[in-house]
Motif scaffolding. Structure first.
Motif, short mmCIF file in Angstrom:
data_model
loop_
_atom_site.label_atom_id
_atom_site.label_comp_id
_atom_site.label_asym_id
_atom_site.label_seq_id
_atom_site.Cartn_x
_atom_site.Cartn_y
_atom_site.Cartn_z
N PRO A 205 -4.32 4.11 2.58
CA PRO A 205 -3.69 4.03 1.25
C PRO A 205 -4.43 4.88 0.22
CG PRO A 205 -3.90 1.85 2.23
CD PRO A 205 -4.65 2.78 3.13
N ILE A 206 -3.66 5.47 -0.69
CA ILE A 206 -4.24 6.35 -1.71
C ILE A 206 -4.19 5.72 -3.09
CG2 ILE A 206 -3.76 8.46 -0.44
CD1 ILE A 206 -1.29 8.86 -2.19
N VAL B 91 3.45 9.53 -6.50
CA VAL B 91 2.30 8.63 -6.51
C VAL B 91 1.40 9.12 -7.64
CG1 VAL B 91 0.34 7.69 -5.26
CG2 VAL B 91 2.47 8.20 -4.04
N VAL B 92 1.29 8.33 -8.69
CA VAL B 92 0.57 8.73 -9.90
C VAL B 92 -0.70 7.90 -10.03
CG1 VAL B 92 0.72 9.07 -12.40
CG2 VAL B 92 2.78 9.31 -10.97
N ASP C 161 0.80 -1.23 0.00
CA ASP C 161 0.00 0.00 0.00
C ASP C 161 0.82 1.28 0.00
OD1 ASP C 161 -2.36 -1.47 0.04
OD2 ASP C 161 -2.40 -1.56 2.24
N TYR C 162 2.11 1.19 0.36
CA TYR C 162 2.96 2.38 0.45
C TYR C 162 4.30 2.09 -0.23
CZ TYR C 162 -0.50 3.23 4.13
OH TYR C 162 -1.67 3.39 4.83
N GLY C 163 4.20 1.64 -1.48
CA GLY C 163 5.39 1.20 -2.19
C GLY C 163 6.46 2.26 -2.31
N VAL C 164 6.06 3.53 -2.41
CA VAL C 164 7.06 4.60 -2.52
C VAL C 164 7.95 4.64 -1.28
CG1 VAL C 164 5.51 6.37 -1.58
CG2 VAL C 164 7.40 7.04 -3.06
N LEU C 165 7.40 4.32 -0.13
CA LEU C 165 8.17 4.31 1.11
C LEU C 165 9.16 3.16 1.12
CD1 LEU C 165 8.78 5.31 3.94
CD2 LEU C 165 6.78 4.04 4.77
N SER C 166 8.72 1.97 0.74
CA SER C 166 9.62 0.83 0.70
C SER C 166 10.77 1.07 -0.27
CB SER C 166 8.84 -0.42 0.30
OG SER C 166 9.67 -1.56 0.31
N ARG C 167 10.44 1.63 -1.44
CA ARG C 167 11.47 1.89 -2.44
C ARG C 167 12.48 2.94 -1.96
NH1 ARG C 167 6.87 0.65 -5.58
NH2 ARG C 167 7.33 -0.91 -7.19
N LEU D 186 3.47 11.08 1.04
CA LEU D 186 2.35 10.33 1.60
C LEU D 186 1.56 11.12 2.66
CD1 LEU D 186 4.11 6.87 2.02
CD2 LEU D 186 2.28 7.42 0.39
N ASP D 187 2.02 12.33 2.99
CA ASP D 187 1.36 13.15 4.02
C ASP D 187 1.35 12.44 5.38
OD1 ASP D 187 0.79 15.49 2.60
OD2 ASP D 187 -1.06 14.66 1.78
N ALA D 188 2.50 11.93 5.78
CA ALA D 188 2.62 11.28 7.08
C ALA D 188 2.50 12.30 8.21
CB ALA D 188 3.96 10.55 7.17
N THR D 189 2.27 11.79 9.41
CA THR D 189 2.19 12.61 10.62
C THR D 189 3.16 12.06 11.66
OG1 THR D 189 -0.15 13.15 10.23
CG2 THR D 189 0.69 13.45 12.47
N VAL D 190 3.95 12.94 12.25
CA VAL D 190 4.91 12.54 13.27
C VAL D 190 4.26 12.71 14.64
CG1 VAL D 190 7.20 12.97 14.25
CG2 VAL D 190 6.81 13.30 11.79
N GLU D 191 4.26 11.65 15.43
CA GLU D 191 3.67 11.68 16.76
C GLU D 191 4.78 11.74 17.81
OE1 GLU D 191 1.17 8.19 16.82
OE2 GLU D 191 -0.42 9.22 15.72
N THR D 192 4.59 12.58 18.83
CA THR D 192 5.65 12.81 19.81
C THR D 192 5.10 12.79 21.23
OG1 THR D 192 5.42 15.21 19.93
CG2 THR D 192 6.76 14.34 18.12
N ALA D 193 6.02 12.68 22.18
CA ALA D 193 5.71 12.84 23.60
C ALA D 193 6.66 13.88 24.17
CB ALA D 193 5.86 11.52 24.34
#
Length: 322
Positions: A221-222, A247-248, A87-93, A172-179
């Protein structure tokens, strides 16, 4: 390497409190970047807080249908995860394009996002560097700039961010989560996670003192075709001169982020309007690159990067649509 003390807490609160309690303390996980910098005395922490015992190694589904990737997930494990590959092939690559197999086995998700610049003047302690010593100047600007930034830079710094993974996370428009040390939690869109250098290039992210990355969340996934192309001086174990994460979608629309050109992963969402239905790869690439690099300030040494980014994007779009 200068002497330092060490501890290994077992809770997030203990880890954050330990860094806040000791001036100049640093978190350490895989250590693939920090230890190198310590050997060169670019980083000289008096105290290291080992976060490997915090239990942040899981990859799990979110209620919304996305993925939450723990901060301590190793790059090798993230790239090989079946759901990431599907689902997130661009990340794996992007992950597999970075570093070497040995480094990917140790490097963590959070550490990859937080690695320091690879500017040669940053690594040479005989040269002035505002990232290494604020206010000392930037030897790179009047030096050899072939590998350095063309957009998003300032009169204080022209270094580029080295992470391949971060470029894919940005597309992918990820979000970073923190404490935070006080127990508060934050969710920071990756678009807002990195700072441009301005007059304070030594402050690279919007993390607060003592704040620790706990995970990175990927949205649902988009679809589309996921591509990551990296242009570099040699086939492996080299940083990007230019990279393109894309991502096309089947209709030709899509998302694009660039690496190797700016102090952070470079994505201009408004430029993606150039990827219209039915547009040919070269046409879309030219229009998108013209918009994405409209404010570029290249040097004579690295002006080639603007044209290289456009051509790489054109190749990516053509391959994706085929």
């Amino acid at each position: 390497m200068k002497p330092f003390t060490y501890e290994r807490p077992t809770t997030l609160h203990e880890a954050a409190a330990a860094v806040m309690r000791q001036p100049g303390a640093k978190f350490i996980a895989g250590g693939t970047n920090l230890l190198d910098l310590m050997k060169l005395q670019i980083e000289t922490p008096h105290h290291l807080v080992d976060v490997n015992g915090l239990g942040l190694e899981r990859i799990e589904l979110t209620p919304e249908g996305g993925l939450r990737v723990g901060a301590l997930v190793r790059n090798t494990d993230l790239a090989a995860n079946p759901r990431v590959r599907q689902d997130y092939g661009v990340l794996s690559r992007a992950l597999l394009a970075g570093a070497s197999g040995q480094l990917r086995n140790k490097a963590t998700t959070a550490g990859n996002l937080l690695q320091r610049t690879r500017c040669p003047y940053f690594y040479d302690t005989n040269q002035a560097c505002n990232k290494r010593q604020p206010g000392s100047g930037c030897s790179a600007i009047d030096g050899v700039t072939r590998s350095l930034g063309v957009v998003g830079t300032s009169t204080s710094c022209i270094a580029t961010h080295p992470s391949d993974m971060a470029v894919a996370m940005r597309v992918l428009d990820a979000t970073v989560e923190t404490a935070q040390a006080g127990g508060q939690r934050r969710r920071i869109p990756i678009a807002d996670f990195y700072r441009l250098p301005g007059n304070t290039p030594h402050i690279e992210t919007n993390l607060e003192p003592g704040e620790i990355v706990t995970s990175v969340t990927l949205p649902p996934p988009i679809g589309g075709v996921h591509m990551y192309h990296k242009v570099r001086d040699r086939a492996s174990y080299a940083f990007a001169l230019v990279s393109v994460a894309a991502v096309v979608q089947p209709d030709g629309t899509g998302r694009v982020a660039f690496g190797g050109v700016a102090p952070r992963p470079w994505r201009v969402e408004a430029a993606e309007a150039a990827l219209t239905k039915g547009a040919k790869g070269a046409e879309g690439a030219h229009a998108l690159a013209a918009s994405a690099f409209a404010e570029a300030r290249p040097t004579p040494d690295n002006a080639y990067k603007v044209a290289l980014a456009e051509r790489t994007l054109g190749a990516v779009l053509s391959e994706a649509r085929a």
